[in-house]
Design an enzyme around this catalytic site. Structure first.
Site, mmCIF file in Angstrom:
data_model
loop_
_atom_site.group_PDB
_atom_site.id
_atom_site.type_symbol
_atom_site.label_atom_id
_atom_site.label_comp_id
_atom_site.label_asym_id
_atom_site.label_seq_id
_atom_site.Cartn_x
_atom_site.Cartn_y
_atom_site.Cartn_z
ATOM 1 C CE LYS A 99 -2.018 2.989 1.901
ATOM 2 N NZ LYS A 99 -1.842 4.430 1.545
ATOM 3 C CD GLU A 124 12.666 0.560 8.655
ATOM 4 O OE1 GLU A 124 13.192 -0.545 8.454
ATOM 5 O OE2 GLU A 124 12.777 1.516 7.867
ATOM 6 C CD GLU A 144 9.027 12.639 12.493
ATOM 7 O OE1 GLU A 144 7.849 12.255 12.512
ATOM 8 O OE2 GLU A 144 9.956 11.952 12.037
ATOM 9 C CB CYS A 156 12.779 8.794 9.170
ATOM 10 S SG CYS A 156 13.883 7.605 8.402
#
Ligand code: NAD
Ligand code: 6OD
Length: 486
Positions: free
Chosen positions: A178, A254, A390, A288
């Site tokens: 996906k 992750e 973040e 990331c």
């Protein structure tokens, strides 16, 4: 208008509902393609195809035959390199040099390296003493887990998708991918590669759509999916973990990061400025592993801040195909609203804005894009939202420090634990700190330098599990022990 369909059982197919959504360019908001929006029927069909493939031609291949097919995939990606570069540029708007030198070559490597790993890994065996003195032999068989659900983010779509699909297929599984709704193009193109090299139908499937109440949620809840590998936000990971609990499906996650770069006064100054510039602003900060918290030893602080400012102000905005472009837009207007919200919050919290903080003036043909300025702040307490949360944008807060102990504590004072980068010429100190900092990956005098055989993953809220090299095999296979009484 170009339409991107699902790839199910070796064929491109539209949705039963006929529903589509728009993919717009981050560069100028023009329409790139219309994307078939998958629902439960498409996920059901893809999972069914993947299950059939497990016991079909794919399941009967020898290890050597499977490895040869994956080398073929890697070679075909390389042959169609320009097509993948063009697709990824259209999806993300990032400059072509980033695609050509970093993200697209990794796609081919992700197939080749894991084909090599699976071919060369040994299984364990133990000789076990028994009361009759004849003993027993234990040995392991390594078997595929089955159908792997692969849920992907938008920031480095091809690299991150193939980083999962490569090892999953090397281990003999089948996959249903996906892709992010923001970046569907390279996952679709990979279907052409699979067919061209003769990967059997149903081994690689793609269903496009969104997350909640859409293809992502239907895939992760599907009882025919044996394990789920997910890259994305920590909050999404929490939702997927709940879905995976039903049926006791394994997960590999992750997730987010709020990574620290630590620069000591003895660092090679130019290398540190260059490395921290890349770790803050590559891919417009949408990495990331990027560093949004920068700690600089006090004697170097002012000089370092000025040097980073000069670099940030020298970026060249532009279209990704233009060779002069060094800096691209954010992925979408939605993400820009989030990032600009943090830019405003920084000011409200009392930051000194060293550079940036807003939207750049762009020529009329690019004014519709999701552009933001590279931004540097100083002067905030560690409790400020832009220092703790973040942002996933081209920005960093820089703070001075006075001792190794102080900066180690600062680096660890965060709920995330993905990566850290230490810039120093004192390697004894670097080793000490690497052991003390609570992250999955530490770089010393480097950033995003990858060897795909190494363990990759996050600590704390940055992930669950490790992938890379044999660690990927631990997730994508199951070990069965056989005990033979001699
Ligand atoms: P996201 O979590 O919003 O979306 C990721 C994927 O999950 C998309 O395909 C989305 O459609 C799907 N999704 C969303 N909700 C879902 C649900 N309820 N059920 C199933 N699927 C769902 O993440 P993003 O915005 O695409 O990516 C950015 C994030 O990814 C950042 O937090 C970044 O740090 C993280 N990331 C981490 C790594 C790593 O290696 N640790 C790598 C890249 C990105
Ligand atoms: O290099 C990799 O394998 C990897 N997973 C990189 C992640 C980058 C995040 O944006």
């Amino acid at each position: 208008m170009r339409v991107i369909d699902h790839f199910i059982d070796g064929e491109y197919t539209s949705s039963l509902s006929g529903r589509q959504f728009e993919k717009r360019s981050p560069v100028d908001n023009s329409l790139v393609a219309r994307i078939s929006e998958g629902g439960q029927p498409e996920v059901d069909a893809a999972v069914a195809a993947a299950r059939r493939a497990l016991t079909g031609e794919w399941g009967r291949l020898t290890l050597d035959q499977r490895v040869e097919l994956l080398y073929g995939v890697a070679n075909e990606i390389t042959r169609r390199f320009d097509d993948f570069v063009a697709a990824e540029m259209a999806d993300t708007g990032q400059p072509q040099h980033v695609m050509k030198h970093a993200f697209i070559p990794r796609g081919a490597a992700n197939f080749k390296v894991f084909a090599d790993v699976i071919k060369n890994v040994a299984n364990e065996s133990f000789q076990t003493p028994t009361p009759d003195g004849r003993g027993a032999l234990n040995y392991t068989l390594r078997v595929p887990k089955g159908v792997i659900g692969v849920v992907c983010p938008w920031n480095a779509p091809f690299l991150l998708m193939t980083w999962k699909v490569g090892p999953a297929l090397a281990c003999g599984n089948t996959v249903v991918v996906k892709p992010s709704e923001e970046t569907p193009l390279t996952a679709a193109l990979l279907g052409e590669v699979m067919n061209a090299v003769g990967v059997p139908r149903g081994v690689y499937n793609v269903v496009n759509g969104f997350g909640p109440d859409s293809a992502g949620a239907f895939l992760t809840a599907h009882p025919g999916v044996n394990a789920i590998t997910f890259t994305g936000e920590t909050r999404t990971g929490e939702v997927i973990m709940q879905a995976a609990a039903k049926g006791m499906r394994d997960v590999s996650f992750e997730l987010g990061g709020k990574n620290a770069a630590i620069v000591f006064a003895d660092a090679d100054f130019d290398a540190a400025v260059d490395g921290v510039f890349r770790s803050c602003f590559l891919n417009s900060g949408q990495v990331c592993l990027g560093t949004e918290r920068v700690y600089v030893e006090r004697p170097l602080f002012e000089r370092f801040v000025q040097a980073l400012k000069v670099r940030a102000e020298a970026v060249k905005y532009g279209r990704p195909e233009d060779h002069a472009t060094t800096y691209g837009p954010l992925i979408s207007h939605e993400h820009r609203r989030k990032v600009l919200g943090y830019y405003q919050r920084a000011v409200e919290e009392g930051a000194t804005v060293v550079t940036g903080g807003g939207v750049p003036d762009m020529p009329a043909d690019l004014a519709g894009g999701a552009w933001v300025q590279p931004t540097i702040w100083t002067g905030l307490p560690e409790s400020a939202a832009v220092v703790r949360e973040e942002i996933f944008g081209p920005c960093c807060h820089i703070r001075p420090f006075d001792s190794e102990a102080e900066v180690t504590a600062l680096a660890n004072d965060n709920e995330y634990g993905l990566s850290t980068t230490i810039w120093t010429q004192d390697l004894a100190r670097a080793h000490r700190m690497a052991a003390a900092i609570e992250v999955g990956i530490t770089w010393v005098n480097a950033w995003f330098l990858r060897d795909l055989r190494t363990a990759f993953g996050g600590s704390k809220q940055s992930g669950i599990g490790r992938e890379g090299g044999v660690h990927s095999l631990e997730f994508y296979t199951e070990l069965r022990n056989v005990c033979v009484k001699l």
